[in-house]
Design a protein around this motif. Structure first.
Motif, PDB file in Angstrom:
ATOM      1  N   ILE A 119       0.678  -1.214   0.149  1.00  0.00           N
ATOM      2  CA  ILE A 119      -0.054  -0.021   0.000  1.00  0.00           C
ATOM      3  C   ILE A 119       0.935   1.287  -0.114  1.00  0.00           C
ATOM      4  O   ILE A 119       1.809   1.512   0.810  1.00  0.00           O
ATOM      5  CB  ILE A 119      -1.089  -0.088   1.383  1.00  0.00           C
ATOM      6  CG1 ILE A 119      -1.938  -1.290   1.159  1.00  0.00           C
ATOM      7  CG2 ILE A 119      -1.856   1.188   1.206  1.00  0.00           C
ATOM      8  CD1 ILE A 119      -2.616  -1.541   2.450  1.00  0.00           C
ATOM      9  N   TYR A 120       0.869   1.999  -0.984  1.00  0.00           N
ATOM     10  CA  TYR A 120       1.377   3.323  -1.138  1.00  0.00           C
ATOM     11  C   TYR A 120       2.876   2.928  -1.173  1.00  0.00           C
ATOM     12  O   TYR A 120       3.716   3.680  -1.273  1.00  0.00           O
ATOM     13  CB  TYR A 120       1.390   4.201   0.080  1.00  0.00           C
ATOM     14  CG  TYR A 120       0.190   5.207   0.187  1.00  0.00           C
ATOM     15  CD1 TYR A 120      -0.278   6.057  -0.798  1.00  0.00           C
ATOM     16  CD2 TYR A 120      -0.637   5.294   1.204  1.00  0.00           C
ATOM     17  CE1 TYR A 120      -1.452   6.768  -1.025  1.00  0.00           C
ATOM     18  CE2 TYR A 120      -1.888   5.866   1.321  1.00  0.00           C
ATOM     19  CZ  TYR A 120      -1.960   6.726   0.234  1.00  0.00           C
ATOM     20  OH  TYR A 120      -3.306   7.465   0.112  1.00  0.00           O
ATOM     21  N   TYR A 121       3.170   1.735  -1.983  1.00  0.00           N
ATOM     22  CA  TYR A 121       4.497   1.214  -2.403  1.00  0.00           C
ATOM     23  C   TYR A 121       5.349   0.919  -1.037  1.00  0.00           C
ATOM     24  O   TYR A 121       6.479   0.525  -1.563  1.00  0.00           O
ATOM     25  CB  TYR A 121       5.159   2.280  -3.461  1.00  0.00           C
ATOM     26  CG  TYR A 121       4.039   2.446  -4.526  1.00  0.00           C
ATOM     27  CD1 TYR A 121       3.499   1.704  -5.441  1.00  0.00           C
ATOM     28  CD2 TYR A 121       3.660   3.930  -4.606  1.00  0.00           C
ATOM     29  CE1 TYR A 121       2.617   2.141  -6.394  1.00  0.00           C
ATOM     30  CE2 TYR A 121       3.044   4.315  -5.709  1.00  0.00           C
ATOM     31  CZ  TYR A 121       2.318   3.319  -6.427  1.00  0.00           C
ATOM     32  OH  TYR A 121       1.142   3.741  -7.389  1.00  0.00           O
ATOM     33  N   GLU A 122       5.107   1.328   0.015  1.00  0.00           N
ATOM     34  CA  GLU A 122       5.936   1.173   1.316  1.00  0.00           C
ATOM     35  C   GLU A 122       5.613   0.428   2.193  1.00  0.00           C
ATOM     36  O   GLU A 122       6.446  -0.124   3.387  1.00  0.00           O
ATOM     37  CB  GLU A 122       6.211   2.843   1.669  1.00  0.00           C
ATOM     38  CG  GLU A 122       6.748   3.736   0.665  1.00  0.00           C
ATOM     39  CD  GLU A 122       8.068   3.504   0.330  1.00  0.00           C
ATOM     40  OE1 GLU A 122       8.709   2.566   0.935  1.00  0.00           O
ATOM     41  OE2 GLU A 122       8.649   3.819  -0.747  1.00  0.00           O
ATOM     42  N   ASN A 123       4.161  -0.045   2.321  1.00  0.00           N
ATOM     43  CA  ASN A 123       3.584  -0.635   3.576  1.00  0.00           C
ATOM     44  C   ASN A 123       3.205  -1.843   3.041  1.00  0.00           C
ATOM     45  O   ASN A 123       2.169  -2.134   2.321  1.00  0.00           O
ATOM     46  CB  ASN A 123       2.461   0.104   4.018  1.00  0.00           C
ATOM     47  CG  ASN A 123       2.889   1.674   4.488  1.00  0.00           C
ATOM     48  OD1 ASN A 123       3.502   1.647   5.485  1.00  0.00           O
ATOM     49  ND2 ASN A 123       2.352   2.545   3.500  1.00  0.00           N
ATOM     50  N   VAL A 124       3.755  -2.890   3.403  1.00  0.00           N
ATOM     51  CA  VAL A 124       3.674  -4.267   3.094  1.00  0.00           C
ATOM     52  C   VAL A 124       2.191  -4.749   3.715  1.00  0.00           C
ATOM     53  O   VAL A 124       2.021  -4.619   5.160  1.00  0.00           O
ATOM     54  CB  VAL A 124       4.436  -5.480   3.427  1.00  0.00           C
ATOM     55  CG1 VAL A 124       4.257  -6.922   3.133  1.00  0.00           C
ATOM     56  CG2 VAL A 124       5.961  -4.788   2.618  1.00  0.00           C
ATOM     57  N   LEU A 125       1.036  -5.395   3.040  1.00  0.00           N
ATOM     58  CA  LEU A 125       0.001  -5.842   3.658  1.00  0.00           C
ATOM     59  C   LEU A 125       0.299  -7.390   4.245  1.00  0.00           C
ATOM     60  O   LEU A 125       0.778  -8.345   3.408  1.00  0.00           O
ATOM     61  CB  LEU A 125      -1.126  -5.972   2.509  1.00  0.00           C
ATOM     62  CG  LEU A 125      -2.336  -6.612   2.883  1.00  0.00           C
ATOM     63  CD1 LEU A 125      -2.861  -5.870   4.029  1.00  0.00           C
ATOM     64  CD2 LEU A 125      -3.336  -6.851   1.887  1.00  0.00           C
ATOM     65  N   LEU A 126       0.198  -7.510   5.410  1.00  0.00           N
ATOM     66  CA  LEU A 126       0.460  -8.928   6.010  1.00  0.00           C
ATOM     67  C   LEU A 126      -0.638  -9.749   5.956  1.00  0.00           C
ATOM     68  O   LEU A 126      -1.713  -9.437   6.412  1.00  0.00           O
ATOM     69  CB  LEU A 126       0.830  -8.638   7.388  1.00  0.00           C
ATOM     70  CG  LEU A 126       2.097  -7.540   7.860  1.00  0.00           C
ATOM     71  CD1 LEU A 126       2.140  -7.289   9.288  1.00  0.00           C
ATOM     72  CD2 LEU A 126       3.456  -8.079   7.182  1.00  0.00           C
ATOM     73  N   GLY A 127      -0.349 -11.067   5.314  1.00  0.00           N
ATOM     74  CA  GLY A 127      -1.398 -12.010   5.144  1.00  0.00           C
ATOM     75  C   GLY A 127      -2.389 -11.278   4.480  1.00  0.00           C
ATOM     76  O   GLY A 127      -2.269 -10.807   3.181  1.00  0.00           O
ATOM     77  N   VAL A 128      -3.487 -11.658   4.681  1.00  0.00           N
ATOM     78  CA  VAL A 128      -4.769 -11.193   4.065  1.00  0.00           C
ATOM     79  C   VAL A 128      -5.843 -10.844   4.947  1.00  0.00           C
ATOM     80  O   VAL A 128      -5.801 -10.943   6.144  1.00  0.00           O
ATOM     81  CB  VAL A 128      -5.525 -12.267   3.392  1.00  0.00           C
ATOM     82  CG1 VAL A 128      -4.801 -13.027   2.209  1.00  0.00           C
ATOM     83  CG2 VAL A 128      -5.926 -13.570   4.303  1.00  0.00           C
ATOM     84  N   PRO A 129      -6.644  -9.610   4.626  1.00  0.00           N
ATOM     85  CA  PRO A 129      -7.679  -9.084   5.414  1.00  0.00           C
ATOM     86  C   PRO A 129      -8.771 -10.032   5.895  1.00  0.00           C
ATOM     87  O   PRO A 129      -8.866 -10.831   5.175  1.00  0.00           O
ATOM     88  CB  PRO A 129      -8.066  -7.603   4.768  1.00  0.00           C
ATOM     89  CG  PRO A 129      -7.288  -7.593   3.476  1.00  0.00           C
ATOM     90  CD  PRO A 129      -6.641  -8.887   3.388  1.00  0.00           C
TER      91      PRO A 129
END
Length: 618
Positions: A119-129
């Motif tokens: 997200i925003y190229y800098e924040n890794v989405l951990l797993g799945v929502p």
């Protein structure tokens, strides 16, 4: 025998009294210096837990998921959701677009890490929502008999007793089957209810298209029903640039009145504590903090053992105990949070296809930060213990202690009137004005009115007769009468205390004067001639006063008697009124009493002489 009689009278022997005062004077600067080192260390430790990146990370995520509008419908974003239709539009629009960032702005593919979104190229989405809802059963409330022909179903507000635990809908996937709650997961406190874990749960896919298809299928088969009371959207991010986790929870409550009330939580926390050199510096401060805590605990235990029940009569000792208790609670939270991170962090990051529940870790980390905040607050308050030896601070503390009874009486009268107006406002305006919607809101609204923050138009619109009457009378009685009475109590008491100090009362010893005296003593030891010069100046000043008295017509006997009285007065004041020896109920010997009696007789003669002179002048 005289010494024994002093002890029988409850007095303190003079050598012991002198020793205790000297020890107090000598140890106070040492305690102050030691405490300042502790306070600086604690400030470094607490500020090391929080950094500005937390605010900016929360702000950018809130802007993305709360303020982004649905395409072609600018009025709909998460904050403005009011219906189930709006909710599904948000899910398929801003939420979907905000979660899946798999390409650069020019459509160039950047990442190849198991299709992980950034997200925003800098924040890794951990797993799945994860999306989770809680429902209530039908017939959990009773429909009045006259309306049963119009409405046969009744869904009450959410409580654990009313919760629906049965499967529904298609019943072949997990989102249609009830999942039991986890006892370790904290409950969520919403606007209209308190919700536990568990419920009907489904996780999103790594693929944006598959997730969009899932949303369409759930909407088509009515996953949200009349019994739905809340929907949670949970996901977690990690930003390696600033070493922060951001745990996000979006909440949509479906009250029994209809409509949707939205709320949200953004927790930016530092779960990986020791990464950089600065983190290891903070670790050293934590070790120093534990050493200080051990030393202060030993000191307080010694004081309790020495003074017994008298120890608990001082408000500063209670503050010491409260501060020690908060420090031990903070250490307990610190150990618990680190153990939780050590046990669960690795497990949560193992699988990228499941939802990692970081909410529990963030929850306890926030509590740990709150405990530290309260601890540092009381640590700063404790400084008043040391500066209370200052004359001004002693006056303020004496003022508060002396007027405490009057303030308690005033507070009873104030809160009787205040709560009467709060209940009046709640009953009259509660159904129409948000500020008075609950009794608690009414209380805080009235505090805001006292500070000048109020919505008179809303009150007047709710009731055009009682609204202005309520507002005008509240301002008159609370603001103009009661608050001015409170200020008058403080002002009169302060004037009395200031008058007492002007005629000779002083604190036990003044820290500033003590430091200044120690400084001058050190200078005199280095420059002995300076002390002699000061002594010669004093002798010269005394002779100048005697010469001035001769010029004004006083005879030699009067001048000599005045000089003798001055020396006697200075000696007695030094002996009995010194700040270092001042104490209540100080015993005296017969010889000391005789000297004081003769001094009082001489003062009476002087007053009689001055009275005769004044009569002659008149």
């Amino acid at each position: 025998m005289a010494e024994a009689s002093r002890w029988h009278r409850g007095g303190t022997s003079k050598p012991k009294l002198h020793y205790r005062r000297e020890v107090e004077i000598r140890t106070t600067p040492q305690e102050l210096l030691l405490y300042f080192i502790f306070l600086i260390n604690l400030c470094i430790l607490t500020f090391g837990m929080v950094n500005p990146h937390m605010y900016y990370l929360n702000k950018v995520m809130a802007s993305l998921f709360l303020d982004t509008s649905v395409p072609d419908e600018e009025r709909i974003n998460f904050k403005s959701i009011r219906s189930i239709t709006d909710f599904w539009k948000f899910m398929e629009g801003p939420l979907l677009e905000g979660l899946y960032w798999d390409s650069w702005y020019n459509k160039q593919q950047l990442y190849n890490l198991k299709n992980t979104s950034r997200i925003y190229y800098e924040n890794v989405l951990l797993g799945v929502p994860r999306v989770r809802q809680l429902k209530v059963r039908n017939n959990t409330c009773k429909v009045y008999s006259s309306f049963q022909s119009l409405m046969s179903e009744c869904y009450d507000k959410y409580t654990p007793e009313n919760e629906d635990l049965s499967d529904f809908g298609l019943q072949h996937d997990t989102e249609w089957k009830y999942s039991s709650h986890n006892t370790n997961t904290p409950w969520h406190w919403g606007f209209v209810g308190v919700y536990r874990s568990g419920g009907y749960i489904f996780t999103l896919s790594k693929s944006k298209s598959q997730t969009k298809t899932k949303f369409a299928d759930l909407q088509l088969n009515s996953w949200i029903t009349r019994g739905t009371r809340v929907v949670f959207i949970d996901f977690s991010l990690y930003n390696a640039n600033v070493n922060l986790f951001c745990i996000i929870r979006l909440v949509a409550e479906f009250p029994a009145t209809g409509g949707i009330i939205t709320s949200w939580q953004f927790y930016s926390v530092k779960l990986l504590r020791y990464v950089s050199y600065y983190d290891y510096f903070i670790a050293s401060c934590e070790i120093i903090f534990c050493i200080f805590l051990f030393v202060f605990t030993i000191q307080e235990l010694k004081k309790v053992n020495e003074f017994r029940s008298a120890y608990f009569k001082s408000i500063w000792n209670w503050l010491e105990l409260l501060l020690l208790l908060l420090c031990f609670v903070a250490i307990s939270f610190y150990i618990y949070c680190n153990l939780q991170n050590f046990i669960f962090l690795g497990q949560l990051l193992k699988s990228t296809e499941k939802y990692p529940d970081f909410y529990l870790l963030a929850y306890w980390q926030i509590y740990y930060n709150n405990i530290l905040a309260v601890t540092i607050f009381f640590a700063w308050i404790k400084i008043f213990k040391f500066i209370s030896f200052n004359k001004t601070m002693s006056q303020l503390s004496s003022t508060l202690s002396r007027c405490m009874k009057d303030i308690v009486g005033f507070a009873i009268m104030f809160f009787i009137i205040f709560f009467a107006y709060a209940q009046l406002g709640f009953l009259v305006f509660g159904s129409q004005v948000d500020d008075f919607s609950t009794f608690q809101n009414s209380i805080f609204t009235q505090f805001r009115i006292v500070l000048g923050d109020f919505n008179f138009a809303g009150i007047q619109q709710a009731n055009w007769i009682l609204g202005p009457i309520y507002f005008i009378t509240f301002i008159f009685f609370v603001f103009f009468v009661l608050l001015n009475m409170f200020l008058a109590i403080i002002n009169d008491t302060y004037s009395e205390v200031k008058a007492d100090y002007s005629i000779g009362r002083r604190p036990d010893f003044e820290l500033g004067k003590m430091i200044k005296k120690s400084y001058h003593n050190a200078l005199e030891k280095l420059r002995l001639k300076k002390a002699e010069k000061e002594k010669s100046k004093k002798i010269g000043k005394t002779s100048d006063l005697a010469e001035q008295a001769r010029r004004e017509g006083f005879d030699e006997n009067e001048i000599q008697r005045a000089e003798q009285m001055k020396k006697w007065k200075e000696r007695l004041e030094k002996k009995y009124y010194s700040a270092e020896l001042q104490d209540d109920y100080q015993p005296v010997t017969q010889q000391e009493f005789r000297e004081l009696f003769l001094y009082a007789v001489e003062l009476e003669k002087e007053l009689h002489y001055i009275s005769l002179k004044l009569n002659q002048v008149m």
